[in-house]
Scaffold this active site. Sequence first.
Site, PDB file in Angstrom:
ATOM      1  N   CYS A 154      23.282 -17.037  -0.403  1.00 48.28           N
ATOM      2  CA  CYS A 154      22.943 -15.964  -1.353  1.00 48.28           C
ATOM      3  C   CYS A 154      24.177 -15.470  -2.116  1.00 48.28           C
ATOM      4  CB  CYS A 154      22.240 -14.827  -0.630  1.00 48.28           C
ATOM      5  SG  CYS A 154      23.060 -14.267   0.885  1.00 48.28           S
TER       6      CYS A 154
HETATM    7  N1  LIG Z   1      17.884 -13.674   3.950  1.00 39.68           N
HETATM    8  C1  LIG Z   1      18.523 -14.121   2.887  1.00 39.68           C
HETATM    9  O1  LIG Z   1      18.747 -13.388   1.913  1.00 39.68           O
HETATM   10  C2  LIG Z   1      18.988 -15.542   2.830  1.00 39.68           C
HETATM   11  C3  LIG Z   1      19.603 -15.978   1.656  1.00 39.68           C
HETATM   12  C4  LIG Z   1      20.083 -17.286   1.595  1.00 39.68           C
HETATM   13  C5  LIG Z   1      19.935 -18.129   2.678  1.00 39.68           C
HETATM   14  N2  LIG Z   1      19.335 -17.676   3.805  1.00 39.68           N
HETATM   15  C6  LIG Z   1      19.231 -18.591   4.939  1.00 39.68           C
HETATM   16  O2  LIG Z   1      17.866 -18.855   5.217  1.00 39.68           O
HETATM   17  C7  LIG Z   1      17.694 -19.076   6.618  1.00 39.68           C
HETATM   18  C8  LIG Z   1      16.621 -18.109   7.114  1.00 39.68           C
HETATM   19  O3  LIG Z   1      17.096 -16.788   6.905  1.00 39.68           O
HETATM   20  P1  LIG Z   1      16.177 -15.500   7.059  1.00 39.68           P
HETATM   21  O4  LIG Z   1      16.927 -14.384   6.445  1.00 39.68           O
HETATM   22  O5  LIG Z   1      14.808 -15.811   6.604  1.00 39.68           O
HETATM   23  O6  LIG Z   1      16.160 -15.344   8.663  1.00 39.68           O
HETATM   24  P2  LIG Z   1      15.036 -14.625   9.552  1.00 39.68           P
HETATM   25  O7  LIG Z   1      14.350 -13.592   8.785  1.00 39.68           O
HETATM   26  O8  LIG Z   1      15.737 -14.261  10.810  1.00 39.68           O
HETATM   27  O9  LIG Z   1      13.999 -15.820   9.862  1.00 39.68           O
HETATM   28  C9  LIG Z   1      14.345 -16.920  10.677  1.00 39.68           C
HETATM   29  C10 LIG Z   1      13.139 -17.805  10.841  1.00 39.68           C
HETATM   30  O10 LIG Z   1      13.502 -18.937  11.617  1.00 39.68           O
HETATM   31  C11 LIG Z   1      12.642 -19.030  12.758  1.00 39.68           C
HETATM   32  N3  LIG Z   1      13.443 -19.602  13.856  1.00 39.68           N
HETATM   33  C12 LIG Z   1      14.425 -18.995  14.559  1.00 39.68           C
HETATM   34  N4  LIG Z   1      14.975 -19.884  15.422  1.00 39.68           N
HETATM   35  C13 LIG Z   1      14.313 -21.042  15.276  1.00 39.68           C
HETATM   36  C14 LIG Z   1      14.393 -22.324  15.883  1.00 39.68           C
HETATM   37  N5  LIG Z   1      15.301 -22.589  16.825  1.00 39.68           N
HETATM   38  N6  LIG Z   1      13.539 -23.284  15.482  1.00 39.68           N
HETATM   39  C15 LIG Z   1      12.605 -23.035  14.537  1.00 39.68           C
HETATM   40  N7  LIG Z   1      12.489 -21.851  13.913  1.00 39.68           N
HETATM   41  C16 LIG Z   1      13.326 -20.882  14.270  1.00 39.68           C
HETATM   42  C17 LIG Z   1      12.161 -17.618  13.000  1.00 39.68           C
HETATM   43  O11 LIG Z   1      10.947 -17.653  13.711  1.00 39.68           O
HETATM   44  P3  LIG Z   1      10.460 -16.410  14.642  1.00 39.68           P
HETATM   45  O12 LIG Z   1      10.614 -15.178  13.811  1.00 39.68           O
HETATM   46  O13 LIG Z   1       9.036 -16.734  14.923  1.00 39.68           O
HETATM   47  O14 LIG Z   1      11.338 -16.404  15.839  1.00 39.68           O
HETATM   48  C18 LIG Z   1      11.980 -17.151  11.549  1.00 39.68           C
HETATM   49  O15 LIG Z   1      10.778 -17.644  11.023  1.00 39.68           O
HETATM   50  C19 LIG Z   1      19.071 -18.827   7.267  1.00 39.68           C
HETATM   51  O16 LIG Z   1      19.711 -20.051   7.480  1.00 39.68           O
HETATM   52  C20 LIG Z   1      19.800 -18.010   6.228  1.00 39.68           C
HETATM   53  O17 LIG Z   1      21.189 -18.155   6.281  1.00 39.68           O
HETATM   54  C21 LIG Z   1      18.851 -16.393   3.894  1.00 39.68           C
END
Ligand SMILES: NC(=O)c1ccc[n+]([C@@H]2O[C@H](COP(=O)([O-])OP(=O)(O)OC[C@H]3O[C@@H](n4cnc5c(N)ncnc54)[C@H](OP(=O)(O)O)[C@@H]3O)[C@@H](O)[C@H]2O)c1
Length: 351
Positions: A154
């Site tokens: 991001c």
């Molecule tokens: N948030 C942002 O603004 C943003 C921006 C750019 C990139 N990203 C990237 O996008 C990715 C997701 O970020 P997020 O903010 O959406 O995180 P998040 O809200 O914490 O969501 C994580 C997701 O991954 C699942 N998960 C966790 N551990 C897992 C595993 N071992 N195997 C399969 N699924 C698993 C979780 O499932 P449960 O909830 O069911 O446990 C949840 O659906 C990260 O790599 C992050 O760096 C995020």
Amino acid sequence: MAGASGYAGGEALRLLLGHPEVEVGAVTAASSAGARLGDVHPHLLPLADRVLQETTPELLAEHDAVVLALPHGASAALAAQLPADVLVLDCGADHRLADPVAWKTFYGTDHAGTWPYGMPELLTGPSATQGTTAAAPKQRDALVGARRVAVPGCYPTGVSLALAPGFAAGLLEPDDVVVVAASGTSGAGKGLKPNLLGSEVMGSMSPYGVGGVHRHTPEVEQNLSGAAGEPVTVSFTPTLAPMPRGILATCTARVRPGTTADQLRAAWRAAYADEPFVHLLPEGSWPRTADVLGSNAVVLGLALDERVGRVVVVAAEDNLTKGTAGAAVQCLNLAFGLPETLGLPVTGLAP
Ligand SMILES: NC(=O)c1ccc[n+]([C@@H]2O[C@H](COP(=O)([O-])OP(=O)(O)OC[C@H]3O[C@@H](n4cnc5c(N)ncnc54)[C@H](OP(=O)(O)O)[C@@H]3O)[C@@H](O)[C@H]2O)c1
């Protein structure tokens, strides 16, 4: 959609529901597998009765395209088990960095390899003519027809797009780049963390990852070094702002002697004149996060601070849209030969 219960996954689903060429397949999660999507993401009404499934390669392999929105480190092993002809868009960091040493230094694990980087508008080399960006190459070509895409982080999205034109045009010094950026709390994901409680965040701003240790630092340096054609170093300090979404990045760099404000503006204008999602504001106007909420746009404002010889570029983006899920959809369009803008909003939600 893997990681469908998280913030990035939820935003990807929101955008894909409005995409005319996409049908949403399986929605998977980890700890929330078995839950109704409507209980996890009440805003996604058309998918409310879908049930979150376990994330397995067998299930994901049945799709033409898979978005992985998992914690970094979880996607590489999963992606390695998916067929080569399935388009995999990884929102995590696992495949963004080209340098295994940088990966190990900032992430502490073994490097999983490098995929095409999902930022079509990124200038990837210096222009043949000093002072312009008109003929500088862009990342877009590497994404057309791709089947593996590393969706950018991001902060690196706004910061790289903010400064790359100056480096591609040879107008900026490579060793004095300073970035201070504020992010809304969704940037940290949906997991419960004490420092993200409302009582800690509301009415207060705080820095984190201070001292050059934030994991997005090598990604920004990789992007800007590519544009410059020489190593660029960056001092990056992120801060947490009391808002759910949005990034406002203030990016400054020392200009080469003799560089004028007109030259700077011309280089940025040429770089983004034909870009649907990167918008340079007129002189004296500055971006606001509210104007890009829910939009796939990055809005830039630029000025030359003549007294100290620095360009100041302020970038606003929605961390969940152009900062991750929107970029994933944009890359899906390029990979499948669809119009690049299909299903992607450029209007924000202000006020
Ligand atoms: N948030 C942002 O603004 C943003 C921006 C750019 C990139 N990203 C990237 O996008 C990715 C997701 O970020 P997020 O903010 O959406 O995180 P998040 O809200 O914490 O969501 C994580 C997701 O991954 C699942 N998960 C966790 N551990 C897992 C595993 N071992 N195997 C399969 N699924 C698993 C979780 O499932 P449960 O909830 O069911 O446990 C949840 O659906 C990260 O790599 C992050 O760096 C995020």
